[in-house]
Design a protein around this motif. Structure first.
Motif, PDB file in Angstrom:
ATOM      1  N   UNK A 124       0.433  -0.935  -0.229  1.00 41.80           N
ATOM      2  CA  UNK A 124       0.067  -0.166   0.005  1.00 41.80           C
ATOM      3  C   UNK A 124       0.505   1.216  -0.327  1.00 41.80           C
ATOM      4  N   UNK A 125       1.599   1.860  -1.430  1.00 37.52           N
ATOM      5  CA  UNK A 125       2.555   2.651  -1.202  1.00 37.52           C
ATOM      6  C   UNK A 125       1.910   4.218  -0.698  1.00 37.52           C
ATOM      7  N   UNK A 126       2.502   4.923  -1.154  1.00 37.68           N
ATOM      8  CA  UNK A 126       1.887   6.476  -0.877  1.00 37.68           C
ATOM      9  C   UNK A 126       1.438   6.713  -2.493  1.00 37.68           C
ATOM     10  N   UNK A 127      -0.147   7.566  -2.417  1.00 40.17           N
ATOM     11  CA  UNK A 127       0.073   8.034  -4.020  1.00 40.17           C
ATOM     12  C   UNK A 127       0.188   9.425  -4.170  1.00 40.17           C
ATOM     13  N   UNK A 128       0.860   9.013  -5.283  1.00 35.11           N
ATOM     14  CA  UNK A 128       1.571  10.019  -6.255  1.00 35.11           C
ATOM     15  C   UNK A 128       1.086  11.833  -6.430  1.00 35.11           C
ATOM     16  N   UNK A 129      -0.214  10.914  -6.117  1.00 39.89           N
ATOM     17  CA  UNK A 129      -1.460  12.276  -7.098  1.00 39.89           C
ATOM     18  C   UNK A 129      -1.565  13.011  -6.088  1.00 39.89           C
ATOM     19  N   UNK A 130      -1.071  12.973  -4.289  1.00 43.20           N
ATOM     20  CA  UNK A 130      -1.713  14.128  -4.122  1.00 43.20           C
ATOM     21  C   UNK A 130       0.334  15.035  -3.265  1.00 43.20           C
ATOM     22  N   UNK A 131       0.567  14.281  -3.670  1.00 43.88           N
ATOM     23  CA  UNK A 131       2.001  14.274  -2.916  1.00 43.88           C
ATOM     24  C   UNK A 131       3.218  14.536  -3.772  1.00 43.88           C
ATOM     25  N   UNK A 132       2.981  14.939  -5.078  1.00 44.89           N
ATOM     26  CA  UNK A 132       3.928  15.228  -6.368  1.00 44.89           C
ATOM     27  C   UNK A 132       3.987  16.916  -5.781  1.00 44.89           C
ATOM     28  N   UNK A 474       1.616   9.315   5.755  1.00 45.81           N
ATOM     29  CA  UNK A 474       1.935   9.849   5.044  1.00 45.81           C
ATOM     30  C   UNK A 474       0.861  10.342   5.204  1.00 45.81           C
ATOM     31  N   UNK A 475       0.115  11.890   5.151  1.00 46.28           N
ATOM     32  CA  UNK A 475      -0.405  12.586   4.968  1.00 46.28           C
ATOM     33  C   UNK A 475      -1.470  13.816   4.489  1.00 46.28           C
ATOM     34  N   UNK A 476      -2.412  14.209   4.021  1.00 48.04           N
ATOM     35  CA  UNK A 476      -3.062  15.280   3.045  1.00 48.04           C
ATOM     36  C   UNK A 476      -3.292  16.415   5.003  1.00 48.04           C
ATOM     37  N   UNK A 477      -3.046  17.682   4.369  1.00 47.77           N
ATOM     38  CA  UNK A 477      -3.184  18.269   4.369  1.00 47.77           C
ATOM     39  C   UNK A 477      -4.689  19.551   5.056  1.00 47.77           C
TER      40      UNK A 477
END
Length: 477
Positions: A124-132, A474-477
């Protein structure tokens, strides 16, 4: 040449070419067209199958077919109330469409998310859409790296969190807070009773981090600092970009004024950290590891750069300057805003509940027993159970990290038997979990006694995760 081929040659502008060359170009064109059509059909087929498999999750009404659920709420407070309504209506999970093609499975219950948070970073890796958006600034630090690189860096950074390393930082925190308190007293005399606390607390956390990571005192709480201003600007620009889907495309974003400001701020921040890293690398080369350890041992304080420069993996390899810069920038980003938010909301909630504030004050006064507040030490932190309960309840109500985003590298089976198909994005709503009434009775009420281990029922695993959880946070603000 057949009539149909002649017509196609005419439309493609190949009439004047030699017959053999024209035929070859036509074959290339047809092969490319067939390949594109095949890829489209494969995508449509996979899309259809994926949508069918996701039917086990309910879906709120769409805004429209093109935007999906995007744009249903804009203001932050309205968005939070909408999340709570969805929580009540759809229970533990639902589908959220980001446009017409990207489904996001959002989760709101600790029991459902346990398999997700316990899964390895490879599954379950981090999703690149939100972290790029952060790549140009943070590089491949712990927040953005994945796979073996993430695992290697995580192992190498473990010594940075040893109690013997962290204990001396308490004195740095005390000094930074003293500066903030002195400024507050001065502003209270000058401007009266009103004070916007978050800005000052944010500067205090940045001041503390600069000292702990770089051993650098910018005096940013008392005078402007270009480095600190750049970090604040980057954080603001990243948050703005997340709400503007048209700017997700880098080529377009960096043509805008926002993108240019972001690039300029990133260069300033990187130049600052690079100068310090190069200077430390030079000192380490001149003195040698043993001499550096001896000098640092006398001062009893290792900053984050020291630990990164000395870190070695199982093969004896060290981190490159680029890797060190990425990790230092990552901790400056992750450390200042979340900590400032947590402190600000804790103070706000204590200000709203005088009885809890009085008890916290009494607990600290009994602990100090005549000592000055700046004399508080590491071991004292574990002797404040009620203050700890108040902080935890504040973090439950106002989690600094609102959600965790991951992309499934394989099918994930949930505890209730539902399956998340490979390739889909999962978004664990920490805010939604912390306000889930089936987990937290009267979730909107500030009640520190929820965390009283002697009186309250046991809190379910994964029900309280204010700063994320799992092997690859990993997180979303």
């Amino acid at each position: 040449m057949l009539p149909g081929v002649k017509c196609l040659s005419h439309h493609l502008g190949l009439v004047g070419l030699d017959l053999e060359v024209s035929s070859i170009l036509l074959l290339v064109f047809l092969a490319l067209s067939i390949w594109i059509l095949t890829q489209v059909l494969i995508y449509v087929h996979h899309y259809y199958i994926n949508c069918q498999r996701l039917r086990c999750f309910p879906q709120p009404p769409l805004k429209n077919w093109f935007f999906g659920h995007m744009g249903l709420t804009m203001a932050s407070e309205e968005r939070f109330h909408y999340i709570l309504d969805l929580n009540q209506q759809f229970g533990d999970a639902h589908i959220w469409w980001s446009g017409p093609l990207i489904p996001v499975i959002r989760f709101f219950h600790p029991q459902v998310i346990t398999p997700l948070l316990k899964a390895s970073a490879f599954i379950l890796p981090k999703d690149t859409i939100f972290y790029k958006f952060l790549e140009n600034w943070l590089g491949e630090g712990l927040l953005l790296s994945k796979g073996e690189k993430w695992s290697r860096h995580r192992r190498m950074l473990t010594p940075a969190f040893h109690f013997d390393v962290l204990k001396p930082y308490v004195k740095i925190f005390n000094q930074s807070v003293d500066i903030m308190h002195a400024k507050w007293r001065r502003l209270h005399v000058e401007d009266g009773n009103y004070l916007e606390m978050f800005e000052h607390i944010s500067l205090m956390t940045l001041d503390s981090l600069q000292k702990c990571i770089f051993s650098h005192n910018s005096n940013c709480q008392e005078k402007p600092s270009a480095y600190i201003s750049a970090i604040l600007e980057i954080s603001s620009l990243v948050a703005k970009r997340a709400d503007q889907p048209l700017l997700y495309w880098d080529a377009l974003y960096y043509l805008t004024s926002q993108g240019r400001h972001f690039s300029r701020a990133c260069r300033l921040v990187k130049d600052f950290s690079n100068v310090i890293i190069q200077d430390r690398r030079r000192i380490l080369t001149q003195q040698g590891t043993k001499a550096l350890l001896r000098d640092k041992g006398k001062s009893k304080t290792f900053d984050f750069i020291d630990i990164l420069l000395l870190a070695k993996d199982e093969d004896g390899k060290t981190l490159s300057d680029k890797d060190i810069q990425a990790e230092a920038d990552t901790f400056m980003f992750r450390g200042h805003d979340t900590t400032a938010s947590g402190i600000s909301w804790a103070l706000y909630n204590l200000a709203q509940h005088q009885e809890y504030q009085d008890r916290c004050r009494q607990e600290i006064q009994e602990l100090l027993r005549g000592r000055q507040p700046e004399q508080i030490e590491w071991d004292d932190l574990a002797q404040m159970p009620f203050l700890t309960m108040c902080i935890k309840e504040s973090l439950r109500l106002h989690p600094p990290v609102l959600g965790i985003s991951r992309r499934c590298a394989k099918d994930i089976k949930l505890s209730d038997g539902r399956i998340i198909p490979k390739g889909n994005i999962c978004m664990i709503s920490i805010f939604g979990i912390h306000y889930n009434p089936t987990v937290w009775p009267n979730p909107e009420v500030y009640d520190p006694y929820r965390f009283d281990i002697n009186k309250s029922p046991k809190i379910p695993p994964m029900a309280f995760i204010p700063f994320s959880a799992g092997p690859s946070p990993s997180f979303l603000m």
